[in-house]
Write an enzyme that holds these catalytic residues in place. Structure first.
Site, PDB file in Angstrom:
ATOM      1  N   ASP A 208       0.834  -1.197   0.000  1.00 45.82           N
ATOM      2  CA  ASP A 208       0.000   0.000   0.000  1.00 45.82           C
ATOM      3  C   ASP A 208       0.878   1.260   0.000  1.00 45.82           C
ATOM      4  O   ASP A 208       1.895   1.308   0.708  1.00 45.82           O
ATOM      5  CB  ASP A 208      -0.849  -0.042   1.285  1.00 45.82           C
ATOM      6  CG  ASP A 208      -1.916   1.032   1.330  1.00 45.82           C
ATOM      7  OD1 ASP A 208      -2.847   0.979   0.508  1.00 45.82           O
ATOM      8  OD2 ASP A 208      -1.845   1.930   2.202  1.00 45.82           O
ATOM      9  N   GLU A 255      14.873 -15.363  -0.089  1.00 43.43           N
ATOM     10  CA  GLU A 255      15.382 -16.474   0.738  1.00 43.43           C
ATOM     11  C   GLU A 255      14.308 -17.520   0.989  1.00 43.43           C
ATOM     12  O   GLU A 255      14.589 -18.599   1.490  1.00 43.43           O
ATOM     13  CB  GLU A 255      15.862 -15.946   2.087  1.00 43.43           C
ATOM     14  CG  GLU A 255      17.171 -15.199   1.998  1.00 43.43           C
ATOM     15  CD  GLU A 255      17.453 -14.422   3.272  1.00 43.43           C
ATOM     16  OE1 GLU A 255      16.815 -14.691   4.309  1.00 43.43           O
ATOM     17  OE2 GLU A 255      18.304 -13.521   3.188  1.00 43.43           O
TER      18      GLU A 255
END
Ligand code: NOJ
Length: 541
Positions: A208, A255
């Site tokens: 956002d 990751e």
């Protein structure tokens, strides 16, 4: 074939939890309601759902005022409901994207409450943008910035002894204080929030206000240009230092196993600048609001499509496409008017121009079929697959968007696109729940738009979306390449994407169609391709 990341060609469906489906009947949609309807979304043929905020919040801005980033608001359910929703979605091969609201917290958030209780100049205050006021008694706001929802962007707070003290910045409602993203403590907190949701196996984040986290140093006054050309540079949007934040986030999500997605809500232009949000080491996608804001004129559409593909292509990213979301007038209504009200204004009983419902729907269907024929990723907003129009007759007393109150009823705001969905033609709330409650009232004519009566009707908008989405997948249009076709009138868009020819007629006259099997049509094909209609035709081998 080289496998490509899923988001390069996906269709992502936005669920607005308050208004999708309400399992407990309190009038506000919830996570259990969403879970119970996931099968409908799988059947629609989308690849992922993006959930607007369901976190603990006082709901002053429909949940975009988060009071706890790692908890589900009891009105929406529990973390267990969330986990169950994610597993059910994954079982149905739907990915789940959640909303992240990093620009501001709710004023109820404990970080802000601690800041208020701490002295001026304290580390707690430094999490937000507190500043002394101007003038002899500090009773003028620190600068002239305005809130997106209307009025000043500053609010003054009282000290513990009751005297008036500093002001804090809120680019949105006063219940949404802006965080200080130059503060490392704030950055660390958000890394933990990202990990919290990634550990719950979500597939990505919609970020956002991704263009607003950093404000220009010194918070200078802003004077908009008298004759703006495009989007003017401001000291609060699009500061270059935001990119370093997203690079850190990208390293983190890389990751995790699977291909996790970040999509930026960044109101930035020109497109070349927006493309900076999706460089290879930043986010993967950004919403294409330039496309959303383009009227249905062939020339204008052609140029925004070319610009998008070129600008995003330069950084190795696919373009995205979108026509509706919870902040704009639904496209079935936008395209039924000759005027376009500014974003966030909405349409209401006193608006001078009202949409033509029939024309709007016809054009919306044509626009959607054009969009879904484009290569790249697309976004759909709940209800557009039913052809839902904006609710322009909401009673004043029902309106909840802060824009309505903050502009003293000058701008209607965004409630008209947020009304709960009709699932069945009967029932007090058209199957939104089993009770009589609905946080915004639904117009009675929405019975005609109910999902259950559109199922299996080949002329319905729902079946048009299903056919378009399955054809799009079967023909790999999302992964394709666009090649414009010559020899059509200027009011027509015609291109080939892989094995499909897409033709959209936005002129006033029927045009003749090339030979070939019609795969999908947005309206009846009588005497060639009528105005405001799009068709997909199988390309000759
Ligand atoms: C953008 C969201 O989409 C909108 O609904 C919200 O009001 C503002 N950001 C503030 O969070």
């Amino acid at each position: 074939m080289v496998s490509r990341e899923w988001w390069r060609s996906s269709v992502i469906y936005q669920v607005y939890p308050r208004s999708f489906a309400d399992a407990d009947g309190d009038g506000l949609g919830d996570l259990a309601g969403i879970r119970s309807r996931l099968r409908d979304l799988a059947k629609l043929g989308v690849d992922a759902v993006w959930l607007s905020p369901f976190y603990t919040s006082p709901q002053h801005d429909a949940g975009y005022d988060v009071a706890d980033y790692c908890a589900v608001d009891p009105r929406f359910g529990t973390l267990t409901d969330f986990d169950e929703l994610v597993s059910e979605a994954h079982r149905l091969e739907l990915k789940v994207i959640v909303d992240l609201v990093p620009n501001h917290t709710s004023s109820d958030h404990k970080w802000f409450q601690e800041a208020l209780a701490s002295p001026e100049g304290s580390p707690e205050r430094d999490r937000y943008l507190f500043r002394p006021g101007k003038g002899k008694h500090g009773n003028q706001p620190p600068n002239n910035w305005e809130s997106v929802f209307g009025g000043s962007a500053w609010e003054r707070v009282a000290r513990p002894d009751g005297t008036l003290g500093e002001w804090y910045l809120h680019l949105f409602d006063k219940s949404q204080p802006d965080l200080n993203w130059r503060n490392d403590w704030v950055r660390t907190q958000f890394i933990e929030i990202l990990k919290f949701w990634l550990d719950r196996k979500i597939d990505g984040f919609r970020v956002d206000v991704a263009h607003g986290l950093i404000k220009k140093a010194g918070l200078p006054d802003y004077f908009p240009p008298k004759k703006p050309r495009g989007m003017p540079a401001t000291p609060f949007w699009g500061q270059p230092e935001v990119h370093e934040i997203y690079r850190t986030w990208r390293k983190l999500i890389d990751e995790y196993p699977g291909e996790k997605l970040f999509v930026a809500e960044a109101w930035v232009s020109p497109m070349k600048k927006l493309a900076n949000w999706v460089r290879p080491d930043e986010m993967q996608q950004a919403f294409n609001f330039a496309y959303l804001g383009t009227p249905l004129k062939a020339g204008r559409l052609k140029s925004v499509i070319n610009n998008s593909i070129a600008a995003f292509g330069q950084v190795g990213s696919p373009s995205t496409w979108v026509l509706s979301n919870h902040d704009v007038v639904r496209h079935a209504s936008r395209f039924g008017m000759d005027v376009d009200y500014p974003q966030g204004d909405g349409i209401g009983p006193k608006s001078p121009v009202k949409p033509d419902r029939e024309l709007g729907l016809k054009r919306a269907r044509a626009a959607t079929l054009l969009m879904l024929g484009l290569p790249g990723g697309s976004y759909l907003y709940q209800g557009e697959e039913l052809g839902l129009p904006e609710d322009i007759d909401l009673p004043d007393a029902a309106r909840q968007d802060p824009t309505w109150a903050r502009t003293k009823h000058k701008r209607y705001g965004r409630d008209g696109c947020r009304v709960p969905l009709p699932w069945t033609p009967d029932g007090e709330t058209f199957g939104f729940n089993n009770s009589t409650e609905s946080w915004l009232p639904q117009p009675s004519f929405w019975a005609d738009y109910a999902r259950s009566i559109q199922e299996g009707d080949p002329t319905s908008t729902l079946e048009l979306y299903r056919l378009a989405l399955s054809t799009r997948k079967a023909k790999s249009l999302g992964e394709g390449q666009l090649r414009w076709l010559e020899g059509y009138p200027r009011t027509v868009l015609a291109f080939q994407n892989g094995a499909v020819i897409v033709i959209a007629n936005f002129g006033k006259k029927n045009i003749s169609l090339p030979r070939g099997e019609v795969l999908v049509a947005s309206g009846q094909l009588t005497d060639g391709l009528p105005p405001n209609t799009t068709v997909w035709i199988r390309a000759p081998k």
